[in-house]
Design an enzyme around this catalytic site. Structure first.
Site, PDB file in Angstrom:
ATOM      1  N   MET A  30       1.002  -1.112  -0.030  1.00 47.82           N
ATOM      2  CA  MET A  30       0.017   0.032  -0.057  1.00 47.82           C
ATOM      3  C   MET A  30       0.938   1.363  -0.144  1.00 47.82           C
ATOM      4  O   MET A  30       0.427   2.279   0.423  1.00 47.82           O
ATOM      5  CB  MET A  30      -1.041   0.123   1.218  1.00 47.82           C
ATOM      6  CG  MET A  30      -1.960  -1.300   1.232  1.00 47.82           C
ATOM      7  SD  MET A  30      -3.522  -1.061   1.870  1.00 47.82           S
ATOM      8  CE  MET A  30      -3.031  -0.484   3.658  1.00 47.82           C
ATOM      9  N   HIS A  34       8.673   1.049   4.007  1.00 42.23           N
ATOM     10  CA  HIS A  34       9.519   1.230   5.082  1.00 42.23           C
ATOM     11  C   HIS A  34      10.312   0.094   4.973  1.00 42.23           C
ATOM     12  O   HIS A  34      10.723  -0.464   3.764  1.00 42.23           O
ATOM     13  CB  HIS A  34       9.051   1.282   6.399  1.00 42.23           C
ATOM     14  CG  HIS A  34       8.121   0.117   6.578  1.00 42.23           C
ATOM     15  ND1 HIS A  34       8.318  -1.244   6.342  1.00 42.23           N
ATOM     16  CD2 HIS A  34       6.603  -0.306   6.610  1.00 42.23           C
ATOM     17  CE1 HIS A  34       7.185  -2.107   6.475  1.00 42.23           C
ATOM     18  NE2 HIS A  34       6.282  -1.262   6.688  1.00 42.23           N
ATOM     19  N   GLU A  35      11.429  -0.011   5.985  1.00 37.28           N
ATOM     20  CA  GLU A  35      12.523  -1.121   5.909  1.00 37.28           C
ATOM     21  C   GLU A  35      11.998  -2.621   5.573  1.00 37.28           C
ATOM     22  O   GLU A  35      12.592  -3.347   4.773  1.00 37.28           O
ATOM     23  CB  GLU A  35      13.316  -1.166   7.044  1.00 37.28           C
ATOM     24  CG  GLU A  35      14.701  -1.073   6.890  1.00 37.28           C
ATOM     25  CD  GLU A  35      15.479  -0.484   8.295  1.00 37.28           C
ATOM     26  OE1 GLU A  35      16.345  -0.970   8.668  1.00 37.28           O
ATOM     27  OE2 GLU A  35      14.930   0.515   8.848  1.00 37.28           O
ATOM     28  N   GLY A  36      10.942  -2.883   5.961  1.00 37.14           N
ATOM     29  CA  GLY A  36      10.333  -4.181   5.943  1.00 37.14           C
ATOM     30  C   GLY A  36      10.055  -4.452   4.427  1.00 37.14           C
ATOM     31  O   GLY A  36      10.204  -5.412   3.868  1.00 37.14           O
ATOM     32  N   HIS A  37       9.444  -3.280   3.662  1.00 42.51           N
ATOM     33  CA  HIS A  37       9.183  -3.379   2.260  1.00 42.51           C
ATOM     34  C   HIS A  37      10.420  -3.794   1.595  1.00 42.51           C
ATOM     35  O   HIS A  37      10.520  -4.567   0.464  1.00 42.51           O
ATOM     36  CB  HIS A  37       8.477  -2.343   1.888  1.00 42.51           C
ATOM     37  CG  HIS A  37       7.085  -1.995   2.156  1.00 42.51           C
ATOM     38  ND1 HIS A  37       6.901  -1.036   3.244  1.00 42.51           N
ATOM     39  CD2 HIS A  37       6.129  -2.689   2.315  1.00 42.51           C
ATOM     40  CE1 HIS A  37       5.549  -1.037   3.455  1.00 42.51           C
ATOM     41  NE2 HIS A  37       4.835  -2.102   3.132  1.00 42.51           N
ATOM     42  N   LYS A 149       5.812 -10.021   9.739  1.00 39.31           N
ATOM     43  CA  LYS A 149       5.006  -9.139  10.614  1.00 39.31           C
ATOM     44  C   LYS A 149       3.402  -9.210  10.654  1.00 39.31           C
ATOM     45  O   LYS A 149       2.886  -9.135  11.657  1.00 39.31           O
ATOM     46  CB  LYS A 149       5.417  -7.624  10.193  1.00 39.31           C
ATOM     47  CG  LYS A 149       4.937  -6.597  11.400  1.00 39.31           C
ATOM     48  CD  LYS A 149       5.904  -6.532  12.433  1.00 39.31           C
ATOM     49  CE  LYS A 149       5.209  -5.568  13.498  1.00 39.31           C
ATOM     50  NZ  LYS A 149       4.868  -4.434  13.120  1.00 39.31           N
ATOM     51  N   ARG A 187       4.867   2.517  13.478  1.00 36.88           N
ATOM     52  CA  ARG A 187       4.191   2.963  15.016  1.00 36.88           C
ATOM     53  C   ARG A 187       5.392   3.119  16.269  1.00 36.88           C
ATOM     54  O   ARG A 187       4.819   3.955  17.036  1.00 36.88           O
ATOM     55  CB  ARG A 187       3.093   1.768  15.172  1.00 36.88           C
ATOM     56  CG  ARG A 187       2.079   1.857  14.490  1.00 36.88           C
ATOM     57  CD  ARG A 187       0.982   1.276  14.819  1.00 36.88           C
ATOM     58  NE  ARG A 187      -0.295   1.168  13.865  1.00 36.88           N
ATOM     59  CZ  ARG A 187      -0.408   0.268  12.886  1.00 36.88           C
ATOM     60  NH1 ARG A 187       0.500  -0.822  12.961  1.00 36.88           N
ATOM     61  NH2 ARG A 187      -1.483   0.244  12.036  1.00 36.88           N
TER      62      ARG A 187
END
Lengths: 286, 286
Positions: A30, A34-37, A149, A187
């Site tokens: 979406m 961030h780092e995860g993506h 996650k 968050r």
């Protein structure tokens, strides 16, 4: 990198890539990367000929009281990140493009959703399954990458792929963590200084739970101990501590050898609601 | 002709055919092939490189009070017909093969189902949409053939293809009729001799309705006149006479030029319940 906004254009280029035998890796998001993506994009880049990233804030997965309009967006930054990560096609459709005609159906998720976060977001995973099915038909990937996650989302997509016999490998990418174990999340900025020192106890509680299961403690006792541990070290009562089979998310009465298990936690701090989980294959210790 | 029972085998052969650029026509059925099915197979054979026929009695589209077990089956005869019609692959999976794992989702049809036969068969079209989506993913056809005798089913599949952007052409094949206009149906054998002479008045009533709309009569008046006509000529009160936009199956207040319209009838004779319909593009006569 090509930015594509039309479904028909995306289908046309993918048809050509597939006809040339190219292996396609897909990272649906979406946006507001961030780092995860970035970890997902890195994995996709290393293991495919073609990498497709989609950015689409899907109205269908937002509830009436969830603020779709406030969802953060920064396309220019996302575009830069995508280019740096070697994305070949960035699929960036409008809501009108994705839901052009009157929608006549929805994919209703009937399993794996009445637990964890799904319990509090009725219809959310129907919206996720429906848009992911649309994206899969548009992009026709060989492999799709999702972050653990959101372990429940991964379980739902796993069910979707099995139900419709989709010829897609689902790659579960592990949660990216800070050095002290705290799962990275946008968050985390809402934590105050004191809370930030306590937040890593979520991951410590997960590790504790895993150990206790491995020495043969009963599921309900492990949950209790974890709840006590979280209260003691964070000062907050956990919103939930759950232990299920994964990815079926069914109750575990007795834990069996080599069974895949998820332990999941949600804790509401003063401003930030944090979630975390670990999924592992059970083996009884000595 | 190859008979294939495993999903993975079917997907493997279709992948090879598609890589060779073959155009694939698909006729999904529940078997017990009649003349209508043969027309679908003939159309498919004339317009494709490869023809796939599937035979699968789908439990998911039968209601709890509908007798799934009594559904007629004759695989040997079907196999002969398929071979004669030039089918390349006959996909014939077991229920266990099609619903191997615990199903986690269903495709819920939210439009086009609260009218006509759908009104009396809750969940029926969810079962149809779900199995057709599965079959489409397994067979990956370029073109799929459906008979307009089941016009509502065709409308639902049309919605499914649009919703998920499936790269499949839907071909609507016209209803096959006896010389006197009666739509061919395996149920016609349940008509007694007198009823058989009256049954063609269903088609005549449809023709009358079309004419009346074309001369500008109001929708509700046309329905009334058709009901009276059916009662007069068959001695039975129609179960329904409906006029909708097609394929949306939405109410028609005022009929517009070039609008696609369906007129549909159901009449319960002593033993046989007959349905029939016509779909046409409206143009006002002189």
């Amino acid at each position: 990198m090509k930015i594509i906004k039309q479904i028909s254009d995306m289908q046309r280029v993918m048809k050509i890539e597939k006809q040339q035998g190219k292996k396609v890796g897909f990272v649906p998001t979406m946006g507001y990367l961030h780092e995860g993506h970035q970890t997902l994009l890195k994995e996709a880049r290393e293991n495919n000929d073609i990498v497709v990233l989609s950015i689409f804030v899907n109205p269908l997965q937002f509830g009436p009281n969830e603020d779709l309009d406030a969802y953060p967006r920064d396309f220019e930054r996302d575009e830069e990140i995508a280019a740096l990560r070697g994305v070949d096609y960035l699929f960036y459709p409008t809501v009108e493009e994705m839901y052009q005609e009157n929608r006549t159906t929805i994919i209703k998720v009937e399993q794996r959703v009445d637990v964890l976060c799904g319990k509090h977001r009725p219809g959310h995973f129907d919206g996720v399954a429906t848009v992911v099915m649309k994206l899969f038909q548009i992009v026709t990937p060989d492999t799709a990458y999702f972050g653990m996650k959101d372990a429940q989302q991964v379980a739902v997509i796993d069910g979707l792929i099995n139900d419709y016999h989709l010829p897609i490998d689902l790659v579960r990418v592990g949660t990216v963590r800070e050095e002290d174990g705290l799962a990275k999340s946008s968050r985390n900025v809402y934590l105050n200084q004191e809370e930030r020192t306590k937040a890593p106890y979520l991951f410590k509680a997960l590790a504790l739970g895993k150990l206790q299961l491995e020495v043969g403690m009963e599921v309900h006792t492990v949950k209790q101990e974890m709840e006590e541990y979280i209260l003691l070290h964070t000062g907050y009562k956990a919103e939930y501590v759950e232990i299920y089979a994964y990815p079926t998310l069914q109750e575990l009465k007795k834990v069996k050898e080599e069974e895949s298990i998820i332990i999941a936690i949600a804790v509401k701090f003063s401003k930030a609601r944090l979630i975390d989980n670990i999924v592992f294959s059970y083996s009884k210790g000595e």
